[in-house]
Design a protein around this motif. Structure first.
Motif, PDB file in Angstrom:
ATOM      1  N   HIS A 125       0.822  -1.208   0.000  1.00 61.38           N
ATOM      2  CA  HIS A 125       0.000   0.000   0.000  1.00 61.38           C
ATOM      3  C   HIS A 125       0.857   1.259   0.000  1.00 61.38           C
ATOM      4  CE1 HIS A 125      -3.855   2.096   1.255  1.00 61.38           C
ATOM      5  NE2 HIS A 125      -2.943   3.037   1.424  1.00 61.38           N
ATOM      6  N   GLY A 126       0.701   2.052  -1.067  1.00 61.30           N
ATOM      7  CA  GLY A 126       1.395   3.332  -1.171  1.00 61.30           C
ATOM      8  C   GLY A 126       2.773   3.262  -1.775  1.00 61.30           C
ATOM      9  N   MET A 127       3.291   2.056  -1.988  1.00 59.88           N
ATOM     10  CA  MET A 127       4.683   1.922  -2.396  1.00 59.88           C
ATOM     11  C   MET A 127       4.822   2.022  -3.916  1.00 59.88           C
ATOM     12  SD  MET A 127       5.960  -1.009   0.287  1.00 59.88           S
ATOM     13  CE  MET A 127       7.687  -0.617   0.015  1.00 59.88           C
ATOM     14  N   PRO A 128       5.944   2.572  -4.378  1.00 59.40           N
ATOM     15  CA  PRO A 128       6.158   2.757  -5.825  1.00 59.40           C
ATOM     16  C   PRO A 128       6.661   1.474  -6.468  1.00 59.40           C
ATOM     17  CG  PRO A 128       8.008   3.671  -4.607  1.00 59.40           C
ATOM     18  CD  PRO A 128       7.034   3.166  -3.578  1.00 59.40           C
ATOM     19  N   VAL A 129       5.767   0.511  -6.666  1.00 60.79           N
ATOM     20  CA  VAL A 129       6.147  -0.790  -7.211  1.00 60.79           C
ATOM     21  C   VAL A 129       5.524  -0.966  -8.587  1.00 60.79           C
ATOM     22  CG1 VAL A 129       6.274  -1.719  -4.863  1.00 60.79           C
ATOM     23  CG2 VAL A 129       4.207  -2.089  -6.204  1.00 60.79           C
ATOM     24  N   PRO A 130       6.110  -1.820  -9.458  1.00 61.36           N
ATOM     25  CA  PRO A 130       5.500  -2.080 -10.767  1.00 61.36           C
ATOM     26  C   PRO A 130       4.100  -2.665 -10.617  1.00 61.36           C
ATOM     27  CG  PRO A 130       7.761  -2.911 -10.680  1.00 61.36           C
ATOM     28  CD  PRO A 130       7.405  -2.523  -9.284  1.00 61.36           C
ATOM     29  N   ALA A 131       3.264  -2.456 -11.631  1.00 62.08           N
ATOM     30  CA  ALA A 131       1.872  -2.889 -11.559  1.00 62.08           C
ATOM     31  C   ALA A 131       1.756  -4.402 -11.349  1.00 62.08           C
ATOM     32  CB  ALA A 131       1.127  -2.466 -12.833  1.00 62.08           C
ATOM     33  N   ASP A 132       2.652  -5.180 -11.971  1.00 69.45           N
ATOM     34  CA  ASP A 132       2.545  -6.631 -11.832  1.00 69.45           C
ATOM     35  C   ASP A 132       3.098  -7.146 -10.506  1.00 69.45           C
ATOM     36  OD1 ASP A 132       5.245  -6.254 -12.290  1.00 69.45           O
ATOM     37  OD2 ASP A 132       5.364  -7.613 -14.013  1.00 69.45           O
ATOM     38  N   GLN A 133       3.609  -6.238  -9.656  1.00 60.34           N
ATOM     39  CA  GLN A 133       4.088  -6.604  -8.311  1.00 60.34           C
ATOM     40  C   GLN A 133       3.218  -5.994  -7.221  1.00 60.34           C
ATOM     41  OE1 GLN A 133       6.768  -8.786  -8.160  1.00 60.34           O
ATOM     42  NE2 GLN A 133       6.514  -8.731 -10.386  1.00 60.34           N
ATOM     43  N   ASP A 134       2.109  -5.383  -7.592  1.00 61.08           N
ATOM     44  CA  ASP A 134       1.319  -4.570  -6.670  1.00 61.08           C
ATOM     45  C   ASP A 134       0.286  -5.367  -5.883  1.00 61.08           C
ATOM     46  OD1 ASP A 134       0.746  -2.046  -5.547  1.00 61.08           O
ATOM     47  OD2 ASP A 134      -0.905  -1.713  -6.932  1.00 61.08           O
ATOM     48  N   GLY A 135       0.114  -6.644  -6.191  1.00 63.46           N
ATOM     49  CA  GLY A 135      -0.848  -7.453  -5.448  1.00 63.46           C
ATOM     50  C   GLY A 135      -2.282  -7.062  -5.689  1.00 63.46           C
ATOM     51  N   ALA A 404       1.574   7.299 -18.785  1.00 63.74           N
ATOM     52  CA  ALA A 404       2.658   7.327 -17.804  1.00 63.74           C
ATOM     53  C   ALA A 404       3.428   8.638 -17.913  1.00 63.74           C
ATOM     54  CB  ALA A 404       3.601   6.141 -18.013  1.00 63.74           C
ATOM     55  N   GLY A 405       3.711   9.240 -16.753  1.00 66.32           N
ATOM     56  CA  GLY A 405       4.487  10.467 -16.708  1.00 66.32           C
ATOM     57  C   GLY A 405       3.690  11.734 -16.894  1.00 66.32           C
ATOM     58  N   GLN A 406       2.369  11.619 -17.109  1.00 68.20           N
ATOM     59  CA  GLN A 406       1.535  12.781 -17.354  1.00 68.20           C
ATOM     60  C   GLN A 406       0.808  13.207 -16.079  1.00 68.20           C
ATOM     61  OE1 GLN A 406      -2.032  12.586 -20.146  1.00 68.20           O
ATOM     62  NE2 GLN A 406      -0.569  13.706 -21.410  1.00 68.20           N
ATOM     63  N   VAL A 407       0.898  14.477 -15.731  1.00 67.14           N
ATOM     64  CA  VAL A 407       0.212  14.990 -14.538  1.00 67.14           C
ATOM     65  C   VAL A 407      -1.276  15.128 -14.841  1.00 67.14           C
ATOM     66  CG1 VAL A 407       0.018  16.919 -12.908  1.00 67.14           C
ATOM     67  CG2 VAL A 407       2.272  16.201 -13.749  1.00 67.14           C
ATOM     68  N   GLU A 408      -2.108  14.672 -13.887  1.00 67.78           N
ATOM     69  CA  GLU A 408      -3.555  14.761 -14.032  1.00 67.78           C
ATOM     70  C   GLU A 408      -4.159  15.429 -12.805  1.00 67.78           C
ATOM     71  OE1 GLU A 408      -4.298  10.794 -16.808  1.00 67.78           O
ATOM     72  OE2 GLU A 408      -5.359  10.991 -14.882  1.00 67.78           O
ATOM     73  N   LEU A 409      -5.260  16.143 -13.011  1.00 68.96           N
ATOM     74  CA  LEU A 409      -6.047  16.695 -11.917  1.00 68.96           C
ATOM     75  C   LEU A 409      -7.267  15.804 -11.727  1.00 68.96           C
ATOM     76  CD1 LEU A 409      -6.708  19.039  -9.897  1.00 68.96           C
ATOM     77  CD2 LEU A 409      -8.034  20.064 -11.756  1.00 68.96           C
ATOM     78  N   TRP A 410      -7.411  15.234 -10.533  1.00 70.98           N
ATOM     79  CA  TRP A 410      -8.560  14.405 -10.210  1.00 70.98           C
ATOM     80  C   TRP A 410      -9.447  15.163  -9.226  1.00 70.98           C
ATOM     81  CZ3 TRP A 410      -7.642   8.429  -9.630  1.00 70.98           C
ATOM     82  CH2 TRP A 410      -7.063   7.940 -10.820  1.00 70.98           C
ATOM     83  N   GLU A 411     -10.720  15.200  -9.552  1.00 70.10           N
ATOM     84  CA  GLU A 411     -11.723  15.830  -8.692  1.00 70.10           C
ATOM     85  C   GLU A 411     -12.615  14.722  -8.139  1.00 70.10           C
ATOM     86  OE1 GLU A 411     -13.987  19.843  -9.420  1.00 70.10           O
ATOM     87  OE2 GLU A 411     -15.116  18.237 -10.406  1.00 70.10           O
ATOM     88  N   GLN A 428       1.943   8.377  -5.342  1.00 67.52           N
ATOM     89  CA  GLN A 428       1.558   9.325  -4.300  1.00 67.52           C
ATOM     90  C   GLN A 428       1.042  10.582  -4.995  1.00 67.52           C
ATOM     91  OE1 GLN A 428       1.929   9.052  -0.762  1.00 67.52           O
ATOM     92  NE2 GLN A 428       2.428   6.884  -1.062  1.00 67.52           N
ATOM     93  N   PHE A 429       0.075  11.253  -4.383  1.00 67.40           N
ATOM     94  CA  PHE A 429      -0.490  12.449  -4.988  1.00 67.40           C
ATOM     95  C   PHE A 429      -0.378  13.629  -4.031  1.00 67.40           C
ATOM     96  CE2 PHE A 429      -4.133   9.847  -3.377  1.00 67.40           C
ATOM     97  CZ  PHE A 429      -4.553  10.676  -2.343  1.00 67.40           C
ATOM     98  N   ARG A 465       0.525  11.781 -10.715  1.00 68.85           N
ATOM     99  CA  ARG A 465       1.229  11.330 -11.918  1.00 68.85           C
ATOM    100  C   ARG A 465       1.597   9.867 -11.714  1.00 68.85           C
ATOM    101  NH1 ARG A 465       6.151  14.348 -11.986  1.00 68.85           N
ATOM    102  NH2 ARG A 465       7.088  12.574 -10.912  1.00 68.85           N
ATOM    103  N   GLN A 466       1.181   9.013 -12.621  1.00 72.28           N
ATOM    104  CA  GLN A 466       1.566   7.608 -12.603  1.00 72.28           C
ATOM    105  C   GLN A 466       2.777   7.439 -13.512  1.00 72.28           C
ATOM    106  OE1 GLN A 466       0.436   5.104 -10.821  1.00 72.28           O
ATOM    107  NE2 GLN A 466      -1.741   5.391 -10.350  1.00 72.28           N
ATOM    108  N   ASP A 467       3.871   6.919 -12.956  1.00 65.68           N
ATOM    109  CA  ASP A 467       5.106   6.792 -13.739  1.00 65.68           C
ATOM    110  C   ASP A 467       5.353   5.381 -14.259  1.00 65.68           C
ATOM    111  OD1 ASP A 467       5.850   9.490 -13.507  1.00 65.68           O
ATOM    112  OD2 ASP A 467       6.748   9.140 -11.538  1.00 65.68           O
ATOM    113  N   ARG A 468       4.603   4.407 -13.752  1.00 67.46           N
ATOM    114  CA  ARG A 468       4.842   3.010 -14.138  1.00 67.46           C
ATOM    115  C   ARG A 468       3.613   2.463 -14.844  1.00 67.46           C
ATOM    116  NH1 ARG A 468       6.636   4.576  -9.501  1.00 67.46           N
ATOM    117  NH2 ARG A 468       8.803   4.258  -8.909  1.00 67.46           N
ATOM    118  N   PRO A 469       3.784   1.899 -16.048  1.00 65.86           N
ATOM    119  CA  PRO A 469       2.617   1.422 -16.804  1.00 65.86           C
ATOM    120  C   PRO A 469       2.000   0.176 -16.192  1.00 65.86           C
ATOM    121  CG  PRO A 469       4.657   0.895 -17.968  1.00 65.86           C
ATOM    122  CD  PRO A 469       5.048   1.745 -16.798  1.00 65.86           C
TER     123      PRO A 469
END
Length: 494
Positions: A125-135, A404-411, A428-429, A465-469
């Protein structure tokens, strides 16, 4: 009729329709008791010395590598005298063993699922891990099998994370039965003086039947999220720590409950916030009280300036409740620090600046997520669901596509009848602003967060921003609400 009254009137028929069951997206649903949670009948001992969490040993001899094994399975715990409680534990303990690594480390943890007849995962939870390692729930580990999670901890990732299961339809049950643990990533150079210590406090809650067993969720639990009868700290009720007066102690607070909101105050001991979910703040911030919604973490410095007991207690917080049985959460003593007459050794002052936090840039994309509950009556009874943008979670559906790498605004707009803590996997946001009743307010400080409470009637705007696909989840972290549909999938593309 108001939706809360409408809901209470129809609880007995919630599961009567096929559509409602489809919205819930659950493999099965034990505990069809329609009433409120039973009152506490078991007395737990209080005042025992605070136990340190067990630590997960590093089996690697190679510098910069953390290698270990975590086994999830059935075990027993003795919360009350003469009663053995069947629980789930990691390596036989609940909370699970504390994992400590250092930013820059390679982590390889083999997960052994020994939970009878249930798939599971470990979500970091919260950790910067690859998507296939995220559980995530699309990647289950079948009972009786093992898998190894491997990932690197990048520079700047120091923070207070945690781990817990995330299997589809079983997350809430596996967590309230005991599966959760803290994962601390240490910085290579820590600006907080070592003399302040570093004490991890994991808050869980517990409901015990008279025979010591853990009752299944009731319908009230499914609607509001499970709130137990006892709040535990590192598995103990109101444990005690003794320190000399003048002590400054660093604490990491973890809300690892399914659904309990913890508004906390340390009587007679000033608190200073130094960090949130994703690590240290830019500068320390004094606080009289704090709010931890489910899954949130805070790092604090607490100053014990006078002899006598200093108690960590709960204050009232109305997060919204459907039906009867709202718990009386104010006035609970969770943790006691006995401050002795002996003066502490002098310690260095807390630095005025802790670390820089660069503000995320202008967003390339804006998105809106609306939380609602749905309740309708038909000839078979009442249908309900917890929805995001009008839809319940579907594991086969991608809800949004991001780059990936693109900043987004979420409401995040909460039109539901209760607060919903919102969590995004994989990043993290930064919270930008809150809006309620037409009034806009700014956060008290800039911080990295992975979970934020969205109060009922409130809109929270955040930059991420999500950096990992790969596929990532976003959801309410009241685990029963996640399970009943309040979750979606963002596919991050390279």
């Amino acid at each position: 009729m108001h939706r809360r009254g409408f809901l209470a009137a129809g609880l007995a028929t919630v599961l009567g329709s096929k559509r409602a069951i489809a919205q819930m997206k659950m493999d099965d649903m034990p505990g069809m008791d329609m009433g409120a949670a039973p009152q506490a009948t078991v007395v737990l001992p209080e005042g025992e010395a605070l136990r340190d969490l067990s630590r997960l040993a590093n089996e690697a001899d190679t510098p910069g590598l953390f290698k270990a094994k975590l086994t999830a399975g059935s075990t027993t715990a003795r919360f009350a005298e003469g009663l053995d409680t069947p629980i789930l534990g990691y390596n036989g303990t609940s909370p699970g063993p504390l994992i400590e690594a250092v930013e820059g480390d390679r982590v390889e943890i083999t997960f052994a699922n020994r939970i009878a007849d249930q798939a599971s995962t470990i979500h970091w939870h919260g950790m910067p891990v690859p998507a296939d390692q995220d559980g995530n729930p699309m990647d289950p580990v079948a009972t009786g099998t093992d898998r190894t999670y491997s990932f690197d901890l990048p520079e700047g990732s120091a923070g207070s994370y945690w781990y817990h299961p995330h299997p589809h339809g079983k997350t809430a049950e596996q967590v309230y039965r005991g599966l959760a643990g803290a994962f601390v990533v240490k910085p290579k150079a820590d600006p907080i003086p070592a003399a302040y210590g570093d004490t991890v406090l994991v808050f869980t809650d517990l409901r015990l039947a008279a025979d010591g067993s853990l009752p299944d969720n009731t319908m009230t639990d499914l609607m509001n999220g499970r709130v137990g009868d006892h709040v535990l700290v590192n598995g103990q009720k109101n444990p005690v720590l003794t320190v000399p007066f003048g002590t400054k102690r660093r604490f990491r607070f973890y809300n690892a409950t399914n659904a309990r909101f913890l508004r906390l105050s340390f009587d007679g001991a000033p608190m200073t916030i130094i960090g949130t979910d994703g690590g240290l703040l830019e500068a320390p911030v004094a606080a009289d009280d704090i709010l931890l919604s489910p899954a949130e973490r805070l790092e604090l410095i607490v100053s014990f300036e006078k002899p006598g007991p200093a108690t960590l207690s709960t204050l009232d917080y109305d997060r919204g409740w459907m039906g009867a049985g709202r718990p009386a959460d104010a006035g609970l003593t969770l943790f006691t620090v006995n401050v002795s007459e002996t003066p502490a050794e002098p310690v260095p002052p807390l630095p005025d600046r802790l670390r820089p936090i660069a503000q995320l840039g202008a967003p390339a994309v804006s998105r809106r997520f609306v939380f609602t509950e749905t309740m309708t009556m038909n000839v078979t009874g009442m249908e309900m669901g917890f929805l995001i943008n009008g839809a319940a979670f579907d594991m086969s559906r991608v809800d949004i596509v991001a780059k990936a790498g693109q900043v987004e605004l979420w409401e995040i707009v909460n039109k539901a009848d209760m607060d919903h803590p919102f969590h995004v996997h994989g990043t993290q946001f930064q919270v930008v602003e809150y809006e309620r009743g037409g009034e806009i307010s700014k956060p008290a400080y800039r911080a990295w967060k992975d979970t934020v409470n969205v109060a009922r009637g409130e809109t929270v705007r955040l930059l991420l921003r999500q950096d990992r696909p790969g596929p990532r989840m976003y959801h309410c972290h009241i685990l029963e609400h996640e399970q009943l549909g309040m979750m979606g999938i963002v596919d991050v593309q390279a």
